[in-house]
Design a protein around this motif. Structure first.
Motif, PDB file in Angstrom:
ATOM      1  N   GLU A 107       0.308   8.697  -4.923  1.00 20.89           N
ATOM      2  CA  GLU A 107      -0.526   8.253  -6.038  1.00 20.89           C
ATOM      3  C   GLU A 107      -0.796   6.754  -5.946  1.00 20.89           C
ATOM      4  O   GLU A 107       0.129   5.956  -5.778  1.00 20.89           O
ATOM      5  N   LEU A 108      -2.080   6.402  -6.054  1.00 17.42           N
ATOM      6  CA  LEU A 108      -2.510   5.020  -5.931  1.00 17.42           C
ATOM      7  C   LEU A 108      -3.070   4.515  -7.247  1.00 17.42           C
ATOM      8  O   LEU A 108      -3.877   5.203  -7.880  1.00 17.42           O
ATOM      9  N   GLN A 165       3.397   3.213  -9.937  1.00 21.28           N
ATOM     10  CA  GLN A 165       4.816   2.852  -9.970  1.00 21.28           C
ATOM     11  C   GLN A 165       5.714   4.036  -9.637  1.00 21.28           C
ATOM     12  O   GLN A 165       6.716   3.885  -8.934  1.00 21.28           O
ATOM     13  N   GLN A 166       5.365   5.228 -10.100  1.00 16.66           N
ATOM     14  CA  GLN A 166       6.206   6.393  -9.808  1.00 16.66           C
ATOM     15  C   GLN A 166       6.197   6.748  -8.320  1.00 16.66           C
ATOM     16  O   GLN A 166       7.141   7.343  -7.821  1.00 16.66           O
ATOM     17  N   ALA A 167       5.148   6.341  -7.590  1.00 14.43           N
ATOM     18  CA  ALA A 167       5.113   6.587  -6.140  1.00 14.43           C
ATOM     19  C   ALA A 167       6.212   5.803  -5.432  1.00 14.43           C
ATOM     20  O   ALA A 167       6.716   6.233  -4.400  1.00 14.43           O
ATOM     21  N   VAL A 203       9.508   1.441  -8.582  1.00 16.40           N
ATOM     22  CA  VAL A 203       9.256   0.095  -8.083  1.00 16.40           C
ATOM     23  C   VAL A 203       7.750  -0.081  -7.901  1.00 16.40           C
ATOM     24  O   VAL A 203       7.096   0.761  -7.287  1.00 16.40           O
ATOM     25  N   ASN A 204       7.196  -1.177  -8.437  1.00 19.01           N
ATOM     26  CA  ASN A 204       5.790  -1.487  -8.190  1.00 19.01           C
ATOM     27  C   ASN A 204       5.651  -1.965  -6.751  1.00 19.01           C
ATOM     28  O   ASN A 204       6.311  -2.921  -6.356  1.00 19.01           O
ATOM     29  N   ILE A 205       4.791  -1.302  -5.986  1.00 22.03           N
ATOM     30  CA  ILE A 205       4.545  -1.671  -4.602  1.00 22.03           C
ATOM     31  C   ILE A 205       3.100  -2.120  -4.467  1.00 22.03           C
ATOM     32  O   ILE A 205       2.178  -1.421  -4.892  1.00 22.03           O
ATOM     33  N   GLU A 206       2.938  -3.300  -3.883  1.00 20.12           N
ATOM     34  CA  GLU A 206       1.621  -3.849  -3.611  1.00 20.12           C
ATOM     35  C   GLU A 206       1.436  -3.909  -2.098  1.00 20.12           C
ATOM     36  O   GLU A 206       2.370  -4.232  -1.367  1.00 20.12           O
ATOM     37  N   LEU A 207       0.239  -3.609  -1.645  1.00 20.42           N
ATOM     38  CA  LEU A 207      -0.136  -3.769  -0.242  1.00 20.42           C
ATOM     39  C   LEU A 207      -1.036  -4.988  -0.141  1.00 20.42           C
ATOM     40  O   LEU A 207      -1.896  -5.187  -1.001  1.00 20.42           O
ATOM     41  N   VAL A 208      -0.845  -5.804   0.899  1.00 21.13           N
ATOM     42  CA  VAL A 208      -1.594  -7.050   1.048  1.00 21.13           C
ATOM     43  C   VAL A 208      -2.107  -7.171   2.483  1.00 21.13           C
ATOM     44  O   VAL A 208      -1.328  -7.038   3.429  1.00 21.13           O
ATOM     45  N   GLU A 209      -3.411  -7.430   2.610  1.00 21.33           N
ATOM     46  CA  GLU A 209      -4.001  -7.777   3.904  1.00 21.33           C
ATOM     47  C   GLU A 209      -4.556  -9.184   3.777  1.00 21.33           C
ATOM     48  O   GLU A 209      -5.391  -9.445   2.906  1.00 21.33           O
TER      49      GLU A 209
END
Length: 138
Positions: free
Chosen positions: A100-101, A120-122, A126-132
């Motif tokens: 889930e995104l 967050q439930q994914a 924990v809140n996960i952020e992706l960064v490029e």
């Protein structure tokens, strides 16, 4: 997929007062920036190898201010951000895997980086952020 940890995000009521403890520990302020996409002020603090991102909401009605109010404290660990080389490919692969995104397409973050959050439930809470990033913060 993930290259490394990009930064640890800390949500704060006030960057100026919050950064003092990091500076006292020898962690240097390297950049501040207003990020209109998220309606926040960002301060990047560097240990030399890692970044701490202090995030201050700029208005009382944005999602980050609501989170601070709900936690009833002046700051808390908000997210961990992972550096990726190609965020669109990573998001596509995660979507195919039924992850889930929160952001199915990247938004513009600090320093012009492309960023996207998972739900967050994914991340098991924990809140996960992706960064490029095209350029390093420091």
């Amino acid at each position: 997929m993930v290259e490394r940890i990009d930064h640890i995000g800390v949500l704060v009521e006030d960057i100026e007062s919050s950064r003092r403890i990091y500076e006292r520990l020898g962690i240097e302020l390297v950049k501040t920036e207003r990020v209109t996409e998220f309606d926040v002020e960002i301060a990047f603090m560097s240990t030399g190898a890692e970044l701490i991102e202090l995030v201050e909401p700029l208005s009382a009605d944005n999602e980050f201010a609501g989170l601070l109010a709900a936690h009833d404290q002046p700051g808390f660990l908000h997210h961990i951000a992972f550096r990726v080389e190609d965020i669109e490919t990573v998001l596509r692969d995660l979507k195919r895997a039924d992850v889930e995104l929160r952001d199915s397409t990247p938004r513009t973050g600090a320093g012009g980086a492309k960023v996207a959050f998972l739900e967050q439930q994914a991340g098991n809470g924990v809140n996960i952020e992706l960064v490029e990033r095209d350029e390093e913060v420091v």
